[in-house]
Design an enzyme around this catalytic site. Structure first.
Site, PDB file in Angstrom:
ATOM      1  N   LYS A 192       0.809  -1.118  -0.089  1.00 10.07           N
ATOM      2  CA  LYS A 192       0.092  -0.076  -0.235  1.00 10.07           C
ATOM      3  C   LYS A 192       0.822   1.282  -0.092  1.00 10.07           C
ATOM      4  O   LYS A 192       2.149   1.201   0.341  1.00 10.07           O
ATOM      5  CB  LYS A 192      -1.002   0.055   1.320  1.00 10.07           C
ATOM      6  CG  LYS A 192      -0.152   0.194   2.586  1.00 10.07           C
ATOM      7  CD  LYS A 192      -1.188  -0.349   3.810  1.00 10.07           C
ATOM      8  CE  LYS A 192      -0.295  -0.131   5.051  1.00 10.07           C
ATOM      9  NZ  LYS A 192      -1.305  -0.665   6.176  1.00 10.07           N
ATOM     10  N   TYR A 227      15.612  30.544   9.683  1.00 10.92           N
ATOM     11  CA  TYR A 227      14.626  31.118  10.166  1.00 10.92           C
ATOM     12  C   TYR A 227      14.411  31.173  11.842  1.00 10.92           C
ATOM     13  O   TYR A 227      14.875  30.326  12.659  1.00 10.92           O
ATOM     14  CB  TYR A 227      13.354  30.370   9.948  1.00 10.92           C
ATOM     15  CG  TYR A 227      12.786  30.638   8.457  1.00 10.92           C
ATOM     16  CD1 TYR A 227      12.963  31.854   7.907  1.00 10.92           C
ATOM     17  CD2 TYR A 227      12.545  29.369   7.738  1.00 10.92           C
ATOM     18  CE1 TYR A 227      12.549  31.755   6.428  1.00 10.92           C
ATOM     19  CE2 TYR A 227      12.322  29.567   6.309  1.00 10.92           C
ATOM     20  CZ  TYR A 227      12.203  31.064   5.904  1.00 10.92           C
ATOM     21  OH  TYR A 227      11.632  30.942   4.354  1.00 10.92           O
TER      22      TYR A 227
HETATM   23  C1  LIG Z   1      -0.446  -1.601   7.012  1.00  9.25           C
HETATM   24  C2  LIG Z   1      -1.107  -2.738   7.286  1.00  9.25           C
HETATM   25  C3  LIG Z   1      -0.289  -4.238   7.652  1.00  9.25           C
HETATM   26  C4  LIG Z   1       1.198  -4.141   7.435  1.00  9.25           C
HETATM   27  O1  LIG Z   1       1.512  -3.513   8.525  1.00  9.25           O
HETATM   28  P1  LIG Z   1       3.141  -3.683   8.691  1.00  9.25           P
HETATM   29  O2  LIG Z   1       3.344  -3.187  10.250  1.00  9.25           O
HETATM   30  O3  LIG Z   1       3.820  -2.345   8.134  1.00  9.25           O
HETATM   31  O4  LIG Z   1       3.903  -4.891   8.611  1.00  9.25           O
HETATM   32  C5  LIG Z   1      -1.029  -5.542   7.668  1.00  9.25           C
HETATM   33  N1  LIG Z   1      -2.464  -5.304   7.989  1.00  9.25           N
HETATM   34  C6  LIG Z   1      -3.086  -4.013   7.906  1.00  9.25           C
HETATM   35  C7  LIG Z   1      -4.660  -4.448   7.983  1.00  9.25           C
HETATM   36  C8  LIG Z   1      -2.613  -2.875   7.479  1.00  9.25           C
HETATM   37  O5  LIG Z   1      -3.197  -1.822   7.390  1.00  9.25           O
END
Ligand SMILES: *Cc1c(COP(=O)(O)O)cnc(C)c1O
Length: 374
Positions: A40, A252
């Site tokens: 993702k 800044y």
């Molecule tokens: C993002 C996500 C994962 C992966 O999580 P990691 O900690 O990056 O391995 C797995 N299951 C769900 C439902 C997620 O949202």
């Protein structure tokens, strides 16, 4: 008119061999489960197409994305064989895309279950049962009604709320709740663990683990985990070098005032590219093998580091912000966040370069394949 590619000169070098080593490590830690890859958010900022291709080439058969559009792009990159699950599930507008790209929706609610039963043409679906994170997934009160709509899901999953701390009592409580809830669909495969759960041992692994952070060399725990190979190296370019005097301010609001005559280097990299403003006065970068502290406020496109002790530094030199020489969890701590956010907030002006993996399967025309890390 042709537009030129826009970069700030910074690069994130993605070592696909290190990624595959992490994938194999997770597979070996869970030998009785299938290890699925979570890609993702453009594979946590590192590029879902090349990452997906490398993993598919190494035998990964299941992938998870958040949106069906992400799933359709991944399908174009890796072809037809793998299963692609979509966390956020279907809505009336995306049904066509699920069918065209052959995506498996993860049904999170009774509404989605009714929609898929009515309009999903009998295609497979997965179920996400909430067991206490209260974020996404069907609450227990709806499981019976959902079972009427979807009686044969291909996968039943849930997600742990507190797995960044393996000793947290909530992990075991959710595990028990998941076993009880999933019993309603005894023939479905089961999945509870993301990276952290998968690394917590067999109890949490079930039939499939869903690995994101660990693939990318980011520890899923509150503490670093040196079993994971660093997968990404971020370097930014020195734009200008200054000699400044004791008493001079930097950047800044003059939040840094020099206590000695100093040599300063300005990096073409700021919070707009992924060096969070919270890194002001906290982060360090590597130049010539020496750790150089960030002085003053990080600004949108620029950050200033103290290179007085770093030997000769010239415009065009590259400073490592994280990578094999400076772990991403340290960079993240300096930015007061976690490695996950550091990777996913790398901006569009940062060029992604790839080494290792299986370049022969790469189809993305403008993908640069570089040598190994220096
Ligand atoms: C993002 C996500 C994962 C992966 O999580 P990691 O900690 O990056 O391995 C797995 N299951 C769900 C439902 C997620 O949202």
């Amino acid at each position: 008119m042709r537009t030129e590619p826009l970069t700030c000169g910074a690069t994130v070098e993605v070592d696909l061999d290190a990624l595959l080593a992490n994938y194999r490590l997770l597979r070996n830690l869970a030998p009785d489960a299938e290890t699925a890859a979570v890609v993702k958010c453009d594979a946590y900022g590192l590029g879902a197409a090349p990452v997906g291709q490398a993993l598919a080439g190494a035998g990964c058969r299941s992938f998870f994305v958040t949106y069906p559009e992400e799933g359709a792009r991944l399908r174009a990159a890796i072809g037809g064989a793998a299963a692609i699950y979509v966390f956020n599930g279907p809505d009336p507008r995306s049904l066509g895309l699920f069918a065209r790209a052959g995506l498996i929706p993860i049904v999170n609610s009774l509404d989605q279950a009714r929609l898929w039963r009515r309009d999903g043409r009998g295609a497979p679906a997965a179920l996400h049962l909430d067991t206490g994170i209260n974020r996404l997934g069907a609450p227990a009160a709806h499981h019976a009604a959902i079972a009427v709509e979807i009686d044969a899901p291909v996968l039943v999953m849930s997600h742990l709320a507190c797995s960044s701390d393996p000793g947290h009592a909530e992990n075991r409580r959710q595990l028990d709740a998941f076993v009880a809830a999933a019993a309603r669909w005894p023939r479905a495969r089961r999945s509870l663990a993301a990276s952290a759960g998968a690394m917590m041992g067999r109890d949490y692994q079930f039939d499939m683990t869903r690995i994101g952070a660990a693939l990318y060399g980011v520890s899923p725990f509150d503490a670093p985990d040196d079993r994971l190979a660093p997968t990404a190296r971020l370097t930014a370019q020195v734009l200008q070098v200054f000699d400044a005097s004791a008493g001079d301010g930097v950047g800044y609001s003059r939040i840094s005032v020099l206590t000695r005559a100093s040599r300063l280097a300005t990096l073409a990299f700021g919070y707009g590219d992924g060096l969070h403003r919270a890194a002001s006065l906290r982060a360090e970068v590597l130049l010539g093998g020496v750790r150089c502290p960030v002085l003053g406020r990080v600004s949108m496109d620029l950050a200033v580091v103290d290179v007085t002790d770093a030997g000769k530094v010239s415009p065009g030199d590259r400073a490592e912000i994280f990578g094999p020489g400076l772990p991403v969890h340290e960079a993240a701590a300096a930015m007061q966040t976690i490695g996950y956010e550091v990777l996913t907030s790398l901006g569009p002006r940062v060029a992604r370069l790839y080494s290792g993996g299986a370049p022969s399967v790469v189809r993305d025309g403008d993908l640069a394949v570089t040598g190994r890390f220096a």
